[in-house]
Design a protein around this motif. Structure first.
Motif, PDB file in Angstrom:
ATOM      1  N   PHE A  65      -2.387 -34.438 -15.186  1.00 50.96           N
ATOM      2  CA  PHE A  65      -1.564 -35.371 -15.954  1.00 50.96           C
ATOM      3  C   PHE A  65      -1.887 -36.798 -15.519  1.00 50.96           C
ATOM      4  CE2 PHE A  65       1.158 -31.553 -15.819  1.00 50.96           C
ATOM      5  CZ  PHE A  65       1.468 -31.410 -17.155  1.00 50.96           C
ATOM      6  N   ASP A  66      -2.226 -37.659 -16.479  1.00 47.58           N
ATOM      7  CA  ASP A  66      -2.374 -39.091 -16.218  1.00 47.58           C
ATOM      8  C   ASP A  66      -1.050 -39.753 -16.569  1.00 47.58           C
ATOM      9  OD1 ASP A  66      -5.067 -38.786 -15.531  1.00 47.58           O
ATOM     10  OD2 ASP A  66      -5.712 -39.040 -17.597  1.00 47.58           O
ATOM     11  N   VAL A  67      -0.549 -40.562 -15.649  1.00 49.92           N
ATOM     12  CA  VAL A  67       0.778 -41.151 -15.781  1.00 49.92           C
ATOM     13  C   VAL A  67       0.664 -42.653 -15.966  1.00 49.92           C
ATOM     14  CG1 VAL A  67       2.999 -41.484 -14.612  1.00 49.92           C
ATOM     15  CG2 VAL A  67       1.771 -39.317 -14.355  1.00 49.92           C
ATOM     16  N   ARG A  68       1.448 -43.170 -16.923  1.00 45.62           N
ATOM     17  CA  ARG A  68       1.574 -44.607 -17.144  1.00 45.62           C
ATOM     18  C   ARG A  68       3.069 -44.903 -17.209  1.00 45.62           C
ATOM     19  NH1 ARG A  68      -0.236 -46.048 -22.579  1.00 45.62           N
ATOM     20  NH2 ARG A  68      -2.253 -45.258 -21.925  1.00 45.62           N
ATOM     21  N   GLY A  69       3.612 -45.557 -16.186  1.00 41.78           N
ATOM     22  CA  GLY A  69       5.048 -45.821 -16.133  1.00 41.78           C
ATOM     23  C   GLY A  69       5.810 -44.525 -16.003  1.00 41.78           C
ATOM     24  N   ASP A  70       6.679 -44.238 -16.980  1.00 38.47           N
ATOM     25  CA  ASP A  70       7.430 -42.979 -16.960  1.00 38.47           C
ATOM     26  C   ASP A  70       6.954 -42.028 -18.058  1.00 38.47           C
ATOM     27  OD1 ASP A  70       8.410 -44.328 -19.152  1.00 38.47           O
ATOM     28  OD2 ASP A  70      10.516 -43.944 -18.710  1.00 38.47           O
ATOM     29  N   LYS A  71       5.719 -42.223 -18.514  1.00 40.11           N
ATOM     30  CA  LYS A  71       5.153 -41.407 -19.593  1.00 40.11           C
ATOM     31  C   LYS A  71       3.840 -40.759 -19.157  1.00 40.11           C
ATOM     32  CE  LYS A  71       7.976 -42.522 -23.044  1.00 40.11           C
ATOM     33  NZ  LYS A  71       8.739 -41.521 -23.779  1.00 40.11           N
ATOM     34  N   ILE A  72       3.472 -39.733 -19.889  1.00 39.89           N
ATOM     35  CA  ILE A  72       2.184 -39.065 -19.698  1.00 39.89           C
ATOM     36  C   ILE A  72       1.229 -39.595 -20.766  1.00 39.89           C
ATOM     37  CG2 ILE A  72       0.976 -36.855 -19.716  1.00 39.89           C
ATOM     38  CD1 ILE A  72       2.959 -37.228 -17.356  1.00 39.89           C
ATOM     39  N   CYS A  73       0.102 -40.151 -20.325  1.00 35.42           N
ATOM     40  CA  CYS A  73      -0.854 -40.708 -21.286  1.00 35.42           C
ATOM     41  C   CYS A  73      -2.108 -39.845 -21.420  1.00 35.42           C
ATOM     42  CB  CYS A  73      -1.220 -42.144 -20.925  1.00 35.42           C
ATOM     43  SG  CYS A  73      -1.991 -42.337 -19.318  1.00 35.42           S
ATOM     44  N   GLY A  74      -2.269 -38.858 -20.517  1.00 41.25           N
ATOM     45  CA  GLY A  74      -3.431 -37.997 -20.615  1.00 41.25           C
ATOM     46  C   GLY A  74      -3.176 -36.634 -19.995  1.00 41.25           C
ATOM     47  N   TYR A  75      -3.849 -35.623 -20.540  1.00 40.08           N
ATOM     48  CA  TYR A  75      -3.726 -34.239 -20.076  1.00 40.08           C
ATOM     49  C   TYR A  75      -5.102 -33.603 -20.165  1.00 40.08           C
ATOM     50  CZ  TYR A  75      -2.316 -29.259 -20.442  1.00 40.08           C
ATOM     51  OH  TYR A  75      -2.168 -27.904 -20.281  1.00 40.08           O
ATOM     52  N   ARG A  76      -5.515 -32.967 -19.088  1.00 35.20           N
ATOM     53  CA  ARG A  76      -6.772 -32.216 -19.091  1.00 35.20           C
ATOM     54  C   ARG A  76      -6.482 -30.833 -18.525  1.00 35.20           C
ATOM     55  NH1 ARG A  76      -7.363 -37.036 -17.408  1.00 35.20           N
ATOM     56  NH2 ARG A  76      -7.499 -36.575 -15.196  1.00 35.20           N
ATOM     57  N   GLU A  77      -7.064 -29.812 -19.128  1.00 33.74           N
ATOM     58  CA  GLU A  77      -6.836 -28.446 -18.682  1.00 33.74           C
ATOM     59  C   GLU A  77      -8.162 -27.770 -18.378  1.00 33.74           C
ATOM     60  OE1 GLU A  77      -4.901 -24.331 -20.399  1.00 33.74           O
ATOM     61  OE2 GLU A  77      -3.931 -26.235 -20.930  1.00 33.74           O
ATOM     62  N   TYR A  78      -8.176 -27.031 -17.266  1.00 36.59           N
ATOM     63  CA  TYR A  78      -9.357 -26.300 -16.825  1.00 36.59           C
ATOM     64  C   TYR A  78      -8.928 -24.901 -16.405  1.00 36.59           C
ATOM     65  CZ  TYR A  78     -10.754 -31.172 -16.270  1.00 36.59           C
ATOM     66  OH  TYR A  78     -10.996 -32.486 -16.466  1.00 36.59           O
ATOM     67  N   PHE A  79      -9.728 -23.897 -16.712  1.00 38.53           N
ATOM     68  CA  PHE A  79      -9.448 -22.546 -16.227  1.00 38.53           C
ATOM     69  C   PHE A  79     -10.758 -21.847 -15.993  1.00 38.53           C
ATOM     70  CE2 PHE A  79      -8.502 -22.999 -20.742  1.00 38.53           C
ATOM     71  CZ  PHE A  79      -9.430 -22.163 -21.335  1.00 38.53           C
ATOM     72  N   GLY A  80     -10.724 -20.810 -15.135  1.00 38.47           N
ATOM     73  CA  GLY A  80     -12.003 -20.264 -14.761  1.00 38.47           C
ATOM     74  C   GLY A  80     -12.116 -18.774 -14.567  1.00 38.47           C
ATOM     75  N   SER A  81     -11.030 -18.057 -14.426  1.00 39.14           N
ATOM     76  CA  SER A  81     -11.200 -16.627 -14.215  1.00 39.14           C
ATOM     77  C   SER A  81     -11.473 -15.935 -15.543  1.00 39.14           C
ATOM     78  CB  SER A  81      -9.989 -16.023 -13.525  1.00 39.14           C
ATOM     79  OG  SER A  81      -8.929 -15.846 -14.415  1.00 39.14           O
ATOM     80  N   ASP A  82     -11.776 -14.670 -15.473  1.00 36.93           N
ATOM     81  CA  ASP A  82     -12.118 -13.922 -16.688  1.00 36.93           C
ATOM     82  C   ASP A  82     -10.906 -13.580 -17.526  1.00 36.93           C
ATOM     83  OD1 ASP A  82     -10.867 -11.912 -15.268  1.00 36.93           O
ATOM     84  OD2 ASP A  82     -12.700 -10.765 -14.943  1.00 36.93           O
ATOM     85  N   GLY A  83      -9.708 -13.952 -17.071  1.00 40.91           N
ATOM     86  CA  GLY A  83      -8.508 -13.683 -17.835  1.00 40.91           C
ATOM     87  C   GLY A  83      -7.920 -12.301 -17.575  1.00 40.91           C
ATOM     88  N   LYS A  84      -8.611 -11.478 -16.761  1.00 38.54           N
ATOM     89  CA  LYS A  84      -8.147 -10.124 -16.511  1.00 38.54           C
ATOM     90  C   LYS A  84      -7.491  -9.983 -15.143  1.00 38.54           C
ATOM     91  CE  LYS A  84     -11.585  -8.232 -19.558  1.00 38.54           C
ATOM     92  NZ  LYS A  84     -12.879  -7.622 -19.648  1.00 38.54           N
TER      93      LYS A  84
END
Length: 132
Positions: free
Chosen positions: A111-130
């Motif tokens: 989460f990128d924060v500017r003041g009391d707001k969120i200005c950016g979101y990045r998501e990463y995942f890596g397992s096979d989901g199982k």
């Protein structure tokens, strides 16, 4: 820790709580209310692959998450939180049903924060989901 970075972590922690609540329930308004109008979202796959801009695109993304993980996605554990003056990263495990199939994964969201707001979101995942 400076007051500025303490605020960043406080705002990001609230956003993470709102994110996990939305994942579990499909209720995204608390998180969406925290987003800036010029909010950016980066996601690594599917129809939201790459950079997405604006609150409406964020709404579409989070609704897609709810549709994909119906009846909801459960936080299985928070492994690590790292932050600096403008960004906080949450590493966690989640589980549920993805299009009706058992799903478990390790995820990192930033989460990128500017003041009391969120200005950016990045998501990463890596397992096979199982499995973790």
């Amino acid at each position: 820790m400076t007051q500025y970075s303490e605020n960043t972590l406080k705002v990001a922690q609230q956003a993470f709580e709102n994110l996990t609540h939305g994942m579990a329930t499909g209720e995204w308004e608390p998180l969406l209310d925290m987003l800036t109008e010029d909010f950016t979202l980066w996601f690594p796959m599917a129809k939201f692959h790459g950079l997405n801009v604006g609150k409406e695109r964020a709404r579409e993304f989070f609704e897609y998450v709810s549709e994909s993980f119906n009846p909801g996605l459960k936080l299985a554990g928070l492994d690590r939180v790292t932050s600096n003056e403008t960004t906080a990263v949450f590493e966690f495990r989640d589980e549920g049903l993805l299009f009706g199939q058992p799903y478990k994964n390790r995820v990192a969201v930033s989460f990128d924060v500017r003041g009391d707001k969120i200005c950016g979101y990045r998501e990463y995942f890596g397992s096979d989901g199982k499995s973790y």
